[in-house]
Design a protein around this motif. Structure first.
Motif, mmCIF file in Angstrom:
data_model
loop_
_atom_site.group_PDB
_atom_site.id
_atom_site.type_symbol
_atom_site.label_atom_id
_atom_site.label_comp_id
_atom_site.label_asym_id
_atom_site.label_seq_id
_atom_site.Cartn_x
_atom_site.Cartn_y
_atom_site.Cartn_z
ATOM 1 N N PRO A 75 39.786 40.496 44.425
ATOM 2 C CA PRO A 75 40.059 41.878 44.019
ATOM 3 C C PRO A 75 41.426 42.028 43.357
ATOM 4 O O PRO A 75 41.643 42.956 42.585
ATOM 5 C CB PRO A 75 39.977 42.672 45.325
ATOM 6 N N GLN A 76 42.344 41.116 43.652
ATOM 7 C CA GLN A 76 43.673 41.165 43.036
ATOM 8 C C GLN A 76 43.676 40.586 41.634
ATOM 9 O O GLN A 76 44.681 40.605 40.950
ATOM 10 C CB GLN A 76 44.692 40.411 43.911
ATOM 11 N N GLY A 77 42.540 40.001 41.225
ATOM 12 C CA GLY A 77 42.457 39.401 39.901
ATOM 13 C C GLY A 77 42.902 37.947 39.917
ATOM 14 O O GLY A 77 43.224 37.384 40.963
ATOM 15 N N ARG B 237 45.880 44.006 32.825
ATOM 16 C CA ARG B 237 46.889 43.098 33.359
ATOM 17 C C ARG B 237 47.770 43.912 34.307
ATOM 18 O O ARG B 237 48.226 44.994 33.954
ATOM 19 C CB ARG B 237 47.722 42.503 32.231
ATOM 20 N N VAL B 238 47.979 43.359 35.494
ATOM 21 C CA VAL B 238 48.800 44.033 36.497
ATOM 22 C C VAL B 238 49.847 43.042 36.995
ATOM 23 O O VAL B 238 49.642 41.826 36.929
ATOM 24 C CB VAL B 238 47.945 44.554 37.681
ATOM 25 N N PRO B 239 50.971 43.555 37.503
ATOM 26 C CA PRO B 239 51.987 42.630 38.029
ATOM 27 C C PRO B 239 51.412 41.769 39.155
ATOM 28 O O PRO B 239 50.610 42.235 39.969
ATOM 29 C CB PRO B 239 53.079 43.561 38.559
ATOM 30 N N ASN B 240 51.837 40.528 39.187
ATOM 31 C CA ASN B 240 51.398 39.595 40.236
ATOM 32 C C ASN B 240 52.273 39.820 41.459
ATOM 33 O O ASN B 240 53.482 39.583 41.406
ATOM 34 C CB ASN B 240 51.526 38.156 39.732
ATOM 35 N N ARG C 21 42.682 41.712 35.983
ATOM 36 C CA ARG C 21 41.653 42.330 36.808
ATOM 37 C C ARG C 21 40.542 42.893 35.936
ATOM 38 O O ARG C 21 40.794 43.417 34.853
ATOM 39 C CB ARG C 21 42.233 43.484 37.627
ATOM 40 N N LEU C 22 39.348 42.832 36.446
ATOM 41 C CA LEU C 22 38.189 43.443 35.804
ATOM 42 C C LEU C 22 38.234 44.941 36.090
ATOM 43 O O LEU C 22 38.452 45.347 37.232
ATOM 44 C CB LEU C 22 36.933 42.814 36.411
ATOM 45 N N THR C 23 38.066 45.761 35.071
ATOM 46 C CA THR C 23 38.005 47.206 35.281
ATOM 47 C C THR C 23 36.569 47.588 35.662
ATOM 48 O O THR C 23 35.649 46.777 35.551
ATOM 49 C CB THR C 23 38.400 47.975 34.000
ATOM 50 N N ALA C 24 36.401 48.832 36.068
ATOM 51 C CA ALA C 24 35.052 49.315 36.381
ATOM 52 C C ALA C 24 34.159 49.216 35.141
ATOM 53 O O ALA C 24 32.980 48.846 35.247
ATOM 54 C CB ALA C 24 35.118 50.752 36.894
ATOM 55 N N ALA C 25 34.719 49.527 33.969
ATOM 56 C CA ALA C 25 33.944 49.424 32.725
ATOM 57 C C ALA C 25 33.568 47.970 32.449
ATOM 58 O O ALA C 25 32.454 47.683 31.997
ATOM 59 C CB ALA C 25 34.736 50.002 31.553
#
Length: 169
Positions: free
Chosen positions: A70-72, A104-107, A117-121
């Motif tokens: 879930p964290q990507g 892209r999110v901070p690690n 991360r995969l988005t809902a879309a």
């Protein structure tokens, strides 16, 4: 019932006449694999195109989806899973991010890197595409019964294992 012949049988007959002293029998397997790959690639690419993706983009979305993280995943983990150069990875990630399928999110484990991360879309697109993709693969393997499918999968694994063991990717 007469034995059926394909294009490769014709090629092998030609090699037998042109170079009877050579063993062209490995061509029976690998030329068929190569020709089969071209047909499969064409069919699968059409499915991906219907959903606005290319194979490499599907591969990245599918890797994120099935990773269960879930964290990507880090771009390096994605790159290793997809066997891509960093430039090709960046291009695909940019396209998928601009389409809203990933972000892209901070690690949290390393402030110098990000996680993808995969988005809902992105998950919705993958789920819709996955049904069409699996249906395409089912159609392609339809000439084989279940035992033949298992046997073919096992034989292909035996050919693949030594190649993967010596691969540096």
């Amino acid at each position: 019932m007469a034995e059926r012949h394909d294009h490769v049988d014709t090629v092998l007959d030609q090699w037998q006449r042109a170079a009877p002293q050579r063993d062209a029998s490995p061509m029976a397997t690998f030329t068929r694999l190569y020709r089969l790959f071209k047909y499969v690639d064409r069919a699968v690419a059409a499915v991906f195109r219907e959903h606005g993706l290319h194979e490499g983009e599907f591969d990245l979305l599918a890797t994120l989806y099935r990773s269960g993280e879930p964290q990507g995943l880090t771009p390096n983990a994605l790159r290793a899973a997809a066997v891509l150069t960093s430039g090709a990875m960046t291009h695909r990630l940019d396209r998928l991010e601009s389409a809203g399928y990933i972000r892209r999110v901070p690690n949290p484990e390393d402030r110098r890197s990000v996680r993808v991360r995969l988005t809902a879309a992105g998950a919705a697109l993958l789920e819709a595409l996955l049904d069409d993709y699996l249906a395409c693969l089912q159609r392609l393997q339809a000439p084989l019964d279940a035992a033949q499918r298992r046997a073919l999968g096992g034989l292909l694994r035996e050919l693949l294992l030594p190649l993967e063991a010596n691969d540096d990717v």
